[in-house]
Design an enzyme around this catalytic site. Structure first.
Site, PDB file in Angstrom:
ATOM      1  CB  CYS A  13     -45.824  42.014  37.801  1.00  0.00           C
ATOM      2  SG  CYS A  13     -46.451  40.805  38.954  1.00  0.00           S
ATOM      3  CG  HIS A  54     -45.074  43.600  42.667  1.00  0.00           C
ATOM      4  ND1 HIS A  54     -46.160  43.678  43.496  1.00  0.00           N
ATOM      5  CD2 HIS A  54     -45.489  42.898  41.581  1.00  0.00           C
ATOM      6  CE1 HIS A  54     -47.190  43.054  42.937  1.00  0.00           C
ATOM      7  NE2 HIS A  54     -46.815  42.590  41.768  1.00  0.00           N
TER       8      HIS A  54
END
Ligand SMILES: NC(=O)c1ccc[n+]([C@@H]2O[C@H](COP(=O)([O-])OP(=O)(O)OC[C@H]3O[C@@H](n4cnc5c(N)ncnc54)[C@H](OP(=O)(O)O)[C@@H]3O)[C@@H](O)[C@H]2O)c1
Length: 259
Positions: free
Chosen positions: A130, A243
């Site tokens: 990711c 994130h």
């Protein structure tokens, strides 16, 4: 492929639920949709386009009528069942780390190297880590303009990256602390509520964690830059989702905002 039949392996997980939402929001032109998970979830229903779909237990025979199999149930499940799905004729798109560094499996970010998806000897396409995806999305156009040489990255990774259990752990610890109750960390090596943990995944012999090395190895493969230098520090932070990454990059040529 018009109106392909799609299966989501790990449909009940943190990522699987988002995949379902994505297919719905994009009005993806699919034929049949099959939702697969463990025996624990078999028989549960999930809503898609206003209809209830019954979750089925994943088996090696789940893929007879499937054209595209989206795998998101962990690396072990991908390794065990991905080849069965590919053999049954489905294109496997795998969200785990199981096949990412396999030379016969393209590692694709559609906005960066879409053409790589066409060459898939194992009928499997891997989806990168990711934080690697979001970092490369910003770096690719800069690389094209100035020639990327090295990056130093620090990540701030939400608990969603550890799956549904990570979200539950943060929530439970916050409640326990608010009520002055004791708790024992299960998913993380230390308390995550009101804390940051400079460890994502396990440490390797060279002192970097596996997660930190993904930015190096996957970044090189996706960008086709075997000599790209990467030093990455991954930190788990107590937020549910999204994130963040801070990157310092060095380029071959002087960077010019006007370019
Ligand atoms: N590339 C990315 O950006 C990214 C981001 C996050 C995660 N991931 C990867 O995606 C995968 C899933 O992550 P997640 O966060 O969604 O995890 P999660 O919330 O823990 O969900 C796991 C899913 O796998 C299913 N599952 C577990 N054991 C199974 C079995 N034996 N047979 C069939 N299904 C089984 C679970 O079904 P039950 O509900 O029945 O247990 C659930 O649907 C992991 O490999 C993770 O590393 C990738």
């Amino acid at each position: 492929m018009n109106h392909p039949n799609v299966a989501i392996v790990g449909a009940t997980g943190a990522v699987g639920v988002e995949m379902l939402l994505c297919l719905e929001q994009r009005n993806f032109p699919l034929g049949k949709l099959k939702l697969l998970a463990s025996a624990r979830s078999a028989g549960k229903t999930m809503t898609f386009r206003g209809e209830e779909i019954v979750v089925e237990e994943l088996t090696h025979d789940s893929f007879g009528d499937v054209d595209i199999a989206l795998f998101s149930a962990g690396g072990g499940i991908s390794l065990e069942y991905g080849p069965s799905a590919a053999k049954a004729g489905a294109v496997v798109i795998d969200n785990s780390s199981a096949f990412r560094m396999d030379a016969d499996v393209p590692l694709v970010v559609p906005e960066i190297n879409p053409e790589a998806a066409k060459n898939r000897p194992r009928n499997i396409i891997a989806n990168p880590n990711c934080t690697t995806i979001i970092s490369l999305m910003a770096l690719k156009p800069l690389h094209e303009a100035f020639g990327l040489r090295s990056i130093i990255a620090s990540t701030y990774q939400a608990v969603s990256g550890s799956g549904a259990q990570g979200i539950v752990e943060l929530e439970e610890q916050m409640k326990a602390i608010a009520n002055d109750q004791p708790f024992t960390p299960k998913i993380y090596p230390r308390q995550i509520a009101f804390n940051v943990i400079p460890q994502v995944d396990s440490f390797t012999d060279n002192g970097y964690t596996k997660e930190e090395l993904k930015m190096l190895n996957e970044g090189r493969k996706i960008m086709d830059l075997p000599d790209l230098r990467v030093s990455c520090t991954c930190v788990r932070v107590p937020v549910y989702r999204s994130h963040s990454v801070s990157i310092t990059a060095q380029f071959e040529r002087p960077v010019d905002v006007e370019a």
